[in-house]
Design an enzyme around this catalytic site. Structure first.
Site, PDB file in Angstrom:
ATOM      1  N   SER A 174       0.980  -1.177   0.079  1.00 36.86           N
ATOM      2  CA  SER A 174      -0.031   0.005  -0.090  1.00 36.86           C
ATOM      3  C   SER A 174       0.883   1.162  -0.049  1.00 36.86           C
ATOM      4  O   SER A 174       2.118   1.195   0.510  1.00 36.86           O
ATOM      5  CB  SER A 174      -0.859  -0.055   1.186  1.00 36.86           C
ATOM      6  OG  SER A 174      -1.457   1.355   1.267  1.00 36.86           O
ATOM      7  N   HIS A 175       0.274   2.454  -0.316  1.00 38.97           N
ATOM      8  CA  HIS A 175       0.815   3.641  -0.300  1.00 38.97           C
ATOM      9  C   HIS A 175       0.947   4.147   1.017  1.00 38.97           C
ATOM     10  O   HIS A 175       1.934   4.825   1.526  1.00 38.97           O
ATOM     11  CB  HIS A 175       0.285   4.919  -1.150  1.00 38.97           C
ATOM     12  CG  HIS A 175       0.259   4.355  -2.709  1.00 38.97           C
ATOM     13  ND1 HIS A 175      -0.402   3.439  -3.279  1.00 38.97           N
ATOM     14  CD2 HIS A 175       1.132   5.184  -3.500  1.00 38.97           C
ATOM     15  CE1 HIS A 175       0.065   3.525  -4.454  1.00 38.97           C
ATOM     16  NE2 HIS A 175       0.779   4.505  -4.868  1.00 38.97           N
ATOM     17  N   SER A 176       0.214   3.724   1.960  1.00 39.27           N
ATOM     18  CA  SER A 176       0.009   4.197   3.280  1.00 39.27           C
ATOM     19  C   SER A 176       0.569   2.795   4.135  1.00 39.27           C
ATOM     20  O   SER A 176      -0.177   1.858   4.295  1.00 39.27           O
ATOM     21  CB  SER A 176      -1.300   4.474   3.653  1.00 39.27           C
ATOM     22  OG  SER A 176      -1.427   4.359   5.148  1.00 39.27           O
TER      23      SER A 176
END
Length: 131
Positions: A10-12
């Protein structure tokens, strides 16, 4: 028994860790679920090295399924796989919804499913209706 590992890209970092926490509860501690969210410094983004390390950590010898959230996370995983990273782990990317796919993958892996059945379960999760 060696189980298929799952890597959540994920980007997060918080999103990947939160989803990993959820699916670990469903699959027990037997399935190696590794969050590979964000950059090495904790900021938003995707890190080739972080994903590469996660694949290695998730590998128990039965294969590793990767699930990604959005665009560049998927492109980073595809680049990694195209360059041969994860070949020894038989790593594959699922074309699946992030949350539902992760749940289906981990439940199937915890039941002893092989890499192809874990991938199929994740990809079939897009058909789950919520209403």
């Amino acid at each position: 028994m060696k189980l298929v590992g799952v890597v959540l890209v994920s980007h997060s970092p918080k999103l990947a860790e939160g989803l990993a926490e959820l699916v670990r509860e469903l699959g027990g501690d037997q399935v190696p679920v590794i969050a590979a969210g964000g950059m090495d410094d904790g900021s938003l983004g995707t890190s080739y090295g972080r994903i590469e390390r996660a694949v290695s950590e998730a590998d128990q010898g039965a294969g590793v399924l990767l699930l990604g959230d959005l665009g560049s996370a998927l492109l980073t995983v595809k680049t990694l796989l195209d360059e041969g990273v994860g070949q020894e782990a038989r790593a594959v990317l699922a074309d699946a919804p992030f949350v539902e796919g992760a749940v289906a993958a981990v439940v199937t892996a915890s039941a002893g499913g092989d890499l192809e059945s874990v991938r199929a379960a994740a990809e079939e999760a897009r058909l789950f209706r919520k209403l």
